[in-house]
Write an enzyme that holds these catalytic residues in place. Structure first.
Site, short mmCIF file in Angstrom:
data_model
loop_
_atom_site.label_atom_id
_atom_site.label_comp_id
_atom_site.label_asym_id
_atom_site.label_seq_id
_atom_site.Cartn_x
_atom_site.Cartn_y
_atom_site.Cartn_z
N SER A 181 -9.71 1.56 3.28
CA SER A 181 -8.94 2.38 2.39
C SER A 181 -7.91 1.60 1.56
O SER A 181 -7.40 2.12 0.58
CB SER A 181 -8.20 3.45 3.20
OG SER A 181 -7.25 2.83 4.07
N SER A 209 -9.67 -0.92 7.40
CA SER A 209 -9.16 -0.78 6.03
C SER A 209 -8.48 -2.00 5.44
O SER A 209 -8.15 -2.00 4.26
CB SER A 209 -8.20 0.39 5.96
OG SER A 209 -8.94 1.57 5.84
N LYS A 223 0.84 -1.20 0.00
CA LYS A 223 0.00 0.00 0.00
C LYS A 223 0.88 1.25 0.00
O LYS A 223 1.88 1.30 0.72
CB LYS A 223 -0.89 -0.03 1.24
CG LYS A 223 -1.91 1.09 1.35
CD LYS A 223 -2.77 0.89 2.59
CE LYS A 223 -3.83 1.97 2.76
NZ LYS A 223 -4.66 1.76 3.96
N1 GLN Z 1 -12.93 3.53 6.70
C1 GLN Z 1 -12.32 3.97 7.92
C2 GLN Z 1 -12.02 5.43 7.85
O1 GLN Z 1 -12.36 6.01 6.88
C3 GLN Z 1 -11.10 3.15 8.19
C4 GLN Z 1 -9.87 3.64 7.55
C5 GLN Z 1 -8.68 2.80 7.83
O2 GLN Z 1 -8.79 1.75 8.48
N2 GLN Z 1 -7.54 3.29 7.41
O3 GLN Z 1 -11.46 6.01 8.72
#
Ligand code: GLN
Length: 481
Positions: free
Chosen positions: A151, A175, A76
């Site tokens: 994400s 995420s 990532k």
């Molecule tokens: N979807 C969650 C957020 O927007 C989790 C993001 C993540 O785990 N990096 O914060």
């Protein structure tokens, strides 16, 4: 289709000459090109991957290779690699190259894994759909009109579409697990502190964790084995021995007690996903597992607490992007203050700005007690819910997500609805416990459905053992056959 079932099988085949790593890497590179529209990668290291394939293949043949030799991994674009771009899918880090390598990535390289490229994600890992990326959205390989989740959407899509063997993602509120569920792969979020965060671009430092996406459970164990452990460069990494995850994939004693909480089967959960989870609980019961109802009474406060605390931490972590030291600098400014303002205004996307503003607000003098401090107390109560539950059960089973992958654009104008897709995942980050999303079934529309298992802190062995046993090991298709 890959000519091997997991990494162990792959390395054996390379060793005895039945598989060429160079051809294997060329195969992935070709698939990356042919699947360009998925937009899973921000950067592909084509020449370097070919070169590494030759070097590592030679090492394997001579028997001097590391534990992950030949495993082709995508990383990532928030985990730094020396000399490589580290954009976090943000315009503000457009031309920034990392000056050191993240510990988790270095550990993979030290064991001869091969890094094929850097994957697309939501800007600074903020999002649930990978639509908030300066590189454009990622498409779900199972249905190109739908999001891959976020994400770490690029990492999930790359693993699901066979563009690599496995990938690394990060999980601050789901995420890894949510995109794994949307794309139909395994996604493992380790205990907070199990894996060093050194070199991970911080979003919410007390929540962030790094973990793998894989297409089989053995590879998840092999990667976790390598990336885990104390690191003097991250004072929050745990100084605990790393168990033998790989050697303990099957039960050697009693089966764990599995809990379920009504709070995770409530309103908003798709009936199809609910049925998959309930069927699994029945199958586990007939397979000799003890199933117990537990209570997680503070579940309804998780999203609120998560979005107060993570935005507060993000507002502080992202203060460093000021246009002065690195990254994007606006040309359009006549004073230092103007330069800060216009660099940040032009460099950050909408969602990141929203989080910085929310976080600044909840930390501000007049509101600190009402929001930030209160949310910290709620975090404690959520942790206590889990402490109580794990006195009675070894694992907790929940759906990973309330719905299957949604359409691109469907939730982008409604942040609150988008935030609700993290309803089952954020509590693990609030309490620091590990969780895994297992590809469990396909919906009537052919979309992947993920089931989540949660364990107490540092009990990843239990997660991996159960995920690799029946009925989970059957993988996809449970509800359709
Ligand atoms: N979807 C969650 C957020 O927007 C989790 C993001 C993540 O785990 N990096 O914060």
């Amino acid at each position: 289709m890959l000519p091997y079932s997991n990494f162990q099988d792959k390395i054996e085949k390379i060793k005895n000459g039945r598989l060429s790593l160079i051809e294997n890497v060329n195969y992935f590179l070709k698939r990356i090109k042919n699947n360009k529209k998925l937009n899973a990668f921000n950067f592909v290291f084509e020449d370097e991957a070919r070169l590494q394939a030759e070097i590592i293949e030679r090492k394997i043949k001579s028997g001097s290779h590391g534990r992950l030799a030949g495993l082709v991994i995508a990383v990532k674009d928030v985990l730094s690699m020396e000399g490589k771009p580290n954009t976090c899918s943000s315009k503000i880090l457009k031309d920034f190259n990392a000056i050191y390598t993240a510990t988790a990535v270095q550990k993979l390289l030290d064991e001869d894994a091969l890094i094929i490229g850097r994957t697309n994600c939501d800007e600074f890992a903020m999002g649930s759909s990978t639509e908030n990326s300066a590189f454009g959205p990622v498409l779900n390989p199972a249905d190109n009109e739908r999001v891959p989740g976020g994400s770490s959407g690029g990492s999930a899509a790359a693993a699901a579409a066979e563009l690599c063997d496995a990938s690394l993602g990060t999980d601050t509120g789901g995420s890894i697990r949510q995109p794994a569920a949307f794309c139909g792969v395994y996604g493992l979020k380790p205990t907070y502190g199990r894996v060093s965060r050194y070199g991970l671009t911080a979003f919410a430092s007390s929540f962030d964790s790094i973990g793998p996406f894989t297409t089989n459970i053995e590879d998840a164990a092999a990667i976790l084995q390598v990336i885990s452990g104390k690191d003097e460069k991250d004072s929050t990494s745990a100084d605990l021995p790393v168990p033998d995850f790989v050697g303990n994939l099957s039960f050697n004693g009693k089966k764990p007690v599995i809990g379920f909480a009504k709070e995770c089967f409530s309103e908003g959960l798709s009936p199809e996903i609910k049925k998959v989870a309930e069927d699994l609980l029945d199958k586990l019961k007939s397979g000799g597992f003890i199933i117990k109802e537990i209570h997680l009474p503070h579940t309804e406060y998780t999203i609120a607490a998560y979005y107060i605390l993570t935005t507060a931490e993000a507002s502080s972590n992202l203060a460093r992007y000021d246009g002065a030291r690195y990254g994007y600098r606006s040309d359009d400014s006549s004073s230092l203050l103007e330069m800060y303002k216009s660099s940040r205004t032009e460099g950050f996307g909408t969602e990141v700005k929203r989080r910085i503003m929310l976080g600044t607000y909840v930390l501000s003098a007049g509101y600190y007690d009402a929001y930030y401090k209160k949310a910290q107390k709620v975090r404690r109560l959520i942790k206590q819910d889990f402490d109580n539950a794990f006195k009675e059960v070894d694992l907790i089973l929940t759906p990973t997500t309330p719905t299957t992958a949604f359409k691109i654009g469907e939730k982008s104008n409604n942040p609150l609805e988008m935030y609700l897709s993290d309803i089952y995942t954020t509590s693990a980050n609030l309490s620091g416990i590990p969780g895994i999303s297992i590809p469990a079934a396909k919906s009537s529309e052919g979309l992947p459905i993920g089931i989540q298992l949660l364990a107490n802190q540092f009990e990843e062995v239990k997660l991996l053992q159960t995920a690799s046993s029946q009925p989970f090991s059957k993988g996809e298709g449970l509800i359709n056959n």
